[in-house]
Design an enzyme around this catalytic site. Structure first.
Site, PDB file in Angstrom:
ATOM      1  N   SER A 211     109.136 -39.956  -4.668  1.00 38.67           N
ATOM      2  CA  SER A 211     109.335 -40.395  -3.283  1.00 38.67           C
ATOM      3  C   SER A 211     110.515 -41.354  -3.181  1.00 38.67           C
ATOM      4  CB  SER A 211     108.070 -41.063  -2.747  1.00 38.67           C
ATOM      5  OG  SER A 211     107.030 -40.128  -2.579  1.00 38.67           O
TER       6      SER A 211
ATOM      7  N   THR B 264     103.067 -36.536   6.076  1.00 35.09           N
ATOM      8  CA  THR B 264     102.055 -35.493   6.291  1.00 35.09           C
ATOM      9  C   THR B 264     100.651 -35.960   5.946  1.00 35.09           C
ATOM     10  OG1 THR B 264     102.455 -34.637   4.064  1.00 35.09           O
ATOM     11  CG2 THR B 264     103.721 -33.655   5.856  1.00 35.09           C
TER      12      THR B 264
ATOM     13  N   ARG C  64     111.648 -48.492   3.459  1.00 35.50           N
ATOM     14  CA  ARG C  64     112.537 -47.628   4.240  1.00 35.50           C
ATOM     15  C   ARG C  64     113.492 -48.461   5.084  1.00 35.50           C
ATOM     16  NH1 ARG C  64     107.670 -44.526   7.021  1.00 35.50           N
ATOM     17  NH2 ARG C  64     106.528 -44.008   5.125  1.00 35.50           N
TER      18      ARG C  64
ATOM     19  N   ASP D 182     107.705 -50.354   4.022  1.00 37.17           N
ATOM     20  CA  ASP D 182     108.488 -51.564   3.782  1.00 37.17           C
ATOM     21  C   ASP D 182     109.822 -51.282   3.099  1.00 37.17           C
ATOM     22  OD1 ASP D 182     106.517 -53.054   4.957  1.00 37.17           O
ATOM     23  OD2 ASP D 182     105.644 -53.794   3.075  1.00 37.17           O
TER      24      ASP D 182
ATOM     25  N   GLY E  88     108.120 -41.449  -9.395  1.00 37.95           N
ATOM     26  CA  GLY E  88     109.304 -41.956  -8.709  1.00 37.95           C
ATOM     27  C   GLY E  88     109.938 -40.946  -7.793  1.00 37.95           C
TER      28      GLY E  88
ATOM     29  N   GLU F  41     104.122 -38.944  11.989  1.00 35.54           N
ATOM     30  CA  GLU F  41     102.963 -38.518  11.201  1.00 35.54           C
ATOM     31  C   GLU F  41     102.458 -37.197  11.759  1.00 35.54           C
ATOM     32  OE1 GLU F  41     100.076 -41.633  11.170  1.00 35.54           O
ATOM     33  OE2 GLU F  41     101.304 -42.963   9.928  1.00 35.54           O
TER      34      GLU F  41
ATOM     35  N   HIS G 186     105.459 -47.766   1.291  1.00 32.74           N
ATOM     36  CA  HIS G 186     106.488 -46.802   1.681  1.00 32.74           C
ATOM     37  C   HIS G 186     107.265 -47.292   2.886  1.00 32.74           C
ATOM     38  CE1 HIS G 186     105.812 -42.948  -0.668  1.00 32.74           C
ATOM     39  NE2 HIS G 186     104.900 -43.768  -1.155  1.00 32.74           N
TER      40      HIS G 186
ATOM     41  N   GLY H 154     105.328 -35.568 -11.086  1.00 31.26           N
ATOM     42  CA  GLY H 154     103.933 -35.947 -11.189  1.00 31.26           C
ATOM     43  C   GLY H 154     103.621 -37.216 -10.415  1.00 31.26           C
ATOM     44  N   ALA H 155     102.378 -37.655 -10.514  1.00 26.40           N
ATOM     45  CA  ALA H 155     101.944 -38.866  -9.823  1.00 26.40           C
ATOM     46  C   ALA H 155     102.717 -40.076 -10.352  1.00 26.40           C
ATOM     47  CB  ALA H 155     100.439 -39.063 -10.025  1.00 26.40           C
TER      48      ALA H 155
END
Length: 399
Positions: free
Chosen positions: A236, A254, A275, A273, A234, A283, A271, A230-231
């Site tokens: 990602s 995407t 990686r 920062d 965690g 993209e 996101h 869900g939103a």
């Protein structure tokens, strides 16, 4: 070369003294770990820790034959008492090579953090690399350009060190990866095993003796993984963590950019920062060509935004267009994606959302998106070796 792990924990051990966290509370029995120390062929001790002599005795090994004691990192706190009969402990200058009686060759490997790594080569040619807690080799020239037989390192704390070694060829398909310096940042047991397996590594209990260079099946890294949840569950972060030990990952976003949307820009920045710097971002919603080409691992985040774009393209939000030819066009496009996932040769971790467990959408278009995402998730999951559901930051393995 015979290697006995007298301890496999962080410098403070596991559980940490007086720590009330859940990981420390459950680190009992075989999951309790003393500070990491390695005994090589009974003649070389890497890191001197409290109770090393007793740990060797429990493992059925005697430290009486040790001719060299080498330290890998600064030891905080009071000095560790040197057991009787052992030579004085010390660190070796970066790049220096020692040759021990019995034919062992030890080279000090420079690190990017305080500490020293050691490359040990036995008389038979077996090669071991041992890295200190929180350390990674400093530069490409610091390590060999041929695969080691075994790498013993802080894999949970510095997965980028493993990625760096893979990029230089120092870790190959047959290299055995052993995780040490294990701390309370990862719960012991199944969760630790799962995270290490994603990096092609494993942990062993204190006192384990391993033969460097002997065949041992390397944990198989799933080639295709779907992470759903869900939103703000965690998902990602879980997907990214699975690939941090691999070099050159392509992060496929995407969602793209949204001009004038400050909240979306903040999400994207967060996101980016977190990686690794070695990752490349693309993209695009054109996933099929990427999946069809050979290359480094892909992290696709996420399929729900890909589906939104696909439904935009076929005017699926309009009832007339949907029933006329939109549904057929969308199924063709999702079918192409599923076939590409099935046929890809790349390592792929894809993120998606679970939207079918909440309130039923009030509009036809909302229900349409919910239904189509459920179908897409099921179809992609059927092609993946591993499927994870993340709930409240906790991954649950579905397959």
């Amino acid at each position: 070369m015979e290697l006995t792990l007298l301890g496999t924990g962080a410098p403070a051990g596991l559980p940490r003294p007086h720590c009330p966290c859940a990981a420390c509370a459950t680190a009992r029995g075989e999951w309790a770990r003393a500070a990491t120390a390695l005994l090589v062929d009974g003649v070389l001790l890497l890191d001197l820790t409290p109770g090393a002599a007793f740990a060797a005795a429990r493992a059925g090994r005697s430290p009486g034959g040790v001719r060299q004691v080498l330290l890998t990192h600064p030891h905080d706190g009071p000095a560790v008492e040197l057991p009787a009969g052992l030579p004085a402990a010390g660190r070796v200058a970066d790049g220096r090579v020692l040759t021990l009686l019995g034919g062992h060759r030890v080279r000090a490997v420079p690190m990017d953090a305080p500490g020293t790594g050691y490359e040990v080569t036995a008389s038979g040619g077996e090669r071991l690399l041992y890295l200190p807690p929180g350390g990674a080799p400093a530069g490409v020239s610091a390590v060999a350009d041929a695969p080691y037989d075994m790498v013993v390192a802080d894999i949970t704390g510095r997965p980028d060190a493993v990625a760096r070694l893979r990029a230089t060829g120092a870790i190959g398909p047959a290299t055995e990866l052993i995780a040490v310096h294990l701390d309370h940042d990862v719960p012991p047991g199944d969760e630790l095993d799962r995270r290490l397996a994603a990096a092609g590594a494993r942990a062993v209990p204190d006192g384990t003796t391993l033969t460097v260079g002997a065949y041992h099946p390397v944990p198989e890294v799933p080639r295709r993984t779907l992470v759903t949840g869900g939103a703000r569950s965690g998902k990602s972060w879980e997907a990214e963590r699975r690939l941090t030990s691999f070099p050159g990952v392509v992060y496929v976003a995407t969602g793209g950019g949204r001009e004038g949307d400050a909240e979306w820009a903040a999400r994207v920045r967060l996101h980016r920062d977190r990686r690794p710097a070695s990752w490349r971002t693309v993209e695009t919603c054109e996933l099929v060509p990427l999946l069809g080409r050979d290359g480094p691992p892909l992290l696709i985040d996420c399929l729900s935004l890909w589906l939104t774009d696909a439904m935009d393209r076929v005017a699926a939000w309009d009832d007339d267009a949907w029933y006329r030819d939109g549904a057929k066009a969308l199924r063709e496009r999702t079918g192409e994606l599923v076939r590409a996932v099935r046929e890809t040769r790349r390592t792929v971790v894809a993120v998606t959302n679970e939207v079918g467990g909440g309130v039923v959408p009030a509009t036809a278009s909302g229900r349409r998106f919910r239904d189509e995402l459920g179908r897409l998730n099921a179809a992609v999951a059927a092609e993946c070796e591993q499927v994870l559901l993340v709930v409240a930051g906790q991954p649950v393995r579905l397959r």
